[in-house]
Design an enzyme around this catalytic site. Sequence first.
Site, PDB file in Angstrom:
ATOM      1  CG  ASN A  29      61.301  50.730  15.221  1.00 36.44           C
ATOM      2  OD1 ASN A  29      62.479  50.415  15.331  1.00 36.44           O
ATOM      3  ND2 ASN A  29      60.919  51.889  14.721  1.00 36.44           N
ATOM      4  NE  ARG A 106      46.408  59.548  21.954  1.00 38.17           N
ATOM      5  CZ  ARG A 106      45.495  60.523  22.006  1.00 38.17           C
ATOM      6  NH1 ARG A 106      45.195  61.201  20.936  1.00 38.17           N
ATOM      7  NH2 ARG A 106      44.914  60.819  23.153  1.00 38.17           N
ATOM      8  CG  ASN A 122      59.326  56.260  22.632  1.00 41.71           C
ATOM      9  OD1 ASN A 122      58.722  55.652  21.765  1.00 41.71           O
ATOM     10  ND2 ASN A 122      59.688  57.526  22.519  1.00 41.71           N
ATOM     11  CG  HIS A 124      62.919  60.679  20.213  1.00 40.63           C
ATOM     12  ND1 HIS A 124      61.684  61.204  19.916  1.00 40.63           N
ATOM     13  CD2 HIS A 124      63.827  61.661  19.994  1.00 40.63           C
ATOM     14  CE1 HIS A 124      61.841  62.470  19.528  1.00 40.63           C
ATOM     15  NE2 HIS A 124      63.134  62.769  19.558  1.00 40.63           N
ATOM     16  CB  SER A 151      67.665  57.841  22.031  1.00 39.18           C
ATOM     17  OG  SER A 151      68.578  58.807  21.520  1.00 39.18           O
ATOM     18  CB  THR A 156      60.268  60.063  32.712  1.00 35.28           C
ATOM     19  OG1 THR A 156      60.699  61.040  31.745  1.00 35.28           O
ATOM     20  CG2 THR A 156      61.385  59.076  32.999  1.00 35.28           C
ATOM     21  CG  ASP A 160      60.313  62.624  22.861  1.00 33.38           C
ATOM     22  OD1 ASP A 160      59.878  63.422  22.022  1.00 33.38           O
ATOM     23  OD2 ASP A 160      59.885  61.454  23.000  1.00 33.38           O
ATOM     24  CD  GLU A 189      63.829  54.732  14.227  1.00 33.64           C
ATOM     25  OE1 GLU A 189      62.764  54.171  14.489  1.00 33.64           O
ATOM     26  OE2 GLU A 189      63.895  55.852  13.697  1.00 33.64           O
TER      27      GLU A 189
HETATM   28  C1  GRF Z   1      60.103  55.862  13.609  1.00 33.44           C
HETATM   29  O1  GRF Z   1      60.914  56.865  13.056  1.00 33.44           O
HETATM   30  C2  GRF Z   1      60.256  55.894  15.111  1.00 33.44           C
HETATM   31  O2  GRF Z   1      61.501  56.421  15.513  1.00 33.44           O
HETATM   32  C3  GRF Z   1      59.182  56.802  15.553  1.00 33.44           C
HETATM   33  O3  GRF Z   1      58.087  56.453  14.695  1.00 33.44           O
HETATM   34  C4  GRF Z   1      58.614  56.174  13.396  1.00 33.44           C
HETATM   35  C5  GRF Z   1      57.842  55.055  12.740  1.00 33.44           C
HETATM   36  O4  GRF Z   1      58.127  53.879  13.422  1.00 33.44           O
HETATM   37  N1  GRF Z   1      58.869  56.616  16.940  1.00 33.44           N
HETATM   38  P1  GRF Z   1      57.441  52.463  12.986  1.00 33.44           P
HETATM   39  O5  GRF Z   1      57.821  52.183  11.555  1.00 33.44           O
HETATM   40  O6  GRF Z   1      55.936  52.639  13.119  1.00 33.44           O
HETATM   41  O7  GRF Z   1      58.032  51.464  13.943  1.00 33.44           O
END
Ligand code: GRF
Length: 227
Positions: A29, A106, A122, A124, A151, A156, A160, A189
Site C-alpha cells: 500500500n 502494531r 489506516n 483495514h 476501508s 481512534t 478498527d 486497497e
Molecule cells: C493489507 O491487507 C492491509 O489491508 C493490512 O495489511 C496488509 C498488508 O499490507 N493492513 P501491505 O502490503 O504491507 O501494504
Amino acid sequence: MFVTDSSLNQTNKPEKKRFVILISGLGSNMQQIAQLANDFSSRVSIQAVVSNKASAAGLDWAAERGIETAVVDHRLFSDREKFDQALARVVVKFEPDYVLLAGFMRILTPGFVNQFKGRLINIHPSLLPAFPGLHTHARAIEAGVQRHGCSVHFVTDELDHGPVIAQAALEVSTTETPEQLAQRVLVLEHQLYPEVVQWLSRDQVTLDDNGKVTLHGVSYRHIGTSE
Ligand code: GRF
C-alpha cells in the site's frame, strides 16, 4: 499579483501535504501511495517511511527511491507506551500533516492516537464495522457474506472502529479461498488508499468533533469493481 493565501509559495503553487507512512512488512500500500508523489501535479509529499521491523521489505523499496526511512524496533522497549513514545518522537521530526498506517501491525496506545488525532489514517481489509481485527477474509467467507472489501478510516482509541472515509467492495465467490479473497481485496486497497491520500492532500476530507467525516468536492465514496 499579490498572493494572500499563506499556503501558496513563491511559485503560487499550493504547498504539498506531508505524509509519513508506517509499515511492518512489504508495504505494498505504501508503494502505491508513494507513486503518487512522482506526479508533478500531485500535492503529495512522502516525508518518510517508518517501520517497527528492520526487516520490512518496504524500507529497502523506499530507500532505493530516495525516500527517508527509519526503524523503531518494538522489541527494544519494555512496554507499548515506551515504544509508542519513541515512535512518536521519530514521526514528529518529519512534521507530517498526516500519518498513514499501511500494513502496520502494531496496536497503538491512546497516547499515540491522541497525539495525531484527526490526522492518523489506516486501511483495514474489511467493510467496517464488519470484521474488525485479524483474519478478516477467512471470517468473511466463514460468515458467508456476499460483499467484502476494505476501508480507509481515521484511527481512534477503539481498534478498527474509527470514522470511515471511504470503502471499496467486491462480490465474494462461493468457492474462493481466504488467500484468493485477500489478493482480490488487496487490488482494491491499492486503488482506494491512493485515492483517499489524494483527497487528503487537497484538503477534501474533514472530520468534525462528533467523528463525522465530510468529503468536499468528491462525487463518490465507493471505489472498486463489483466483480
Ligand atoms: C493489507 O491487507 C492491509 O489491508 C493490512 O495489511 C496488509 C498488508 O499490507 N493492513 P501491505 O502490503 O504491507 O501494504
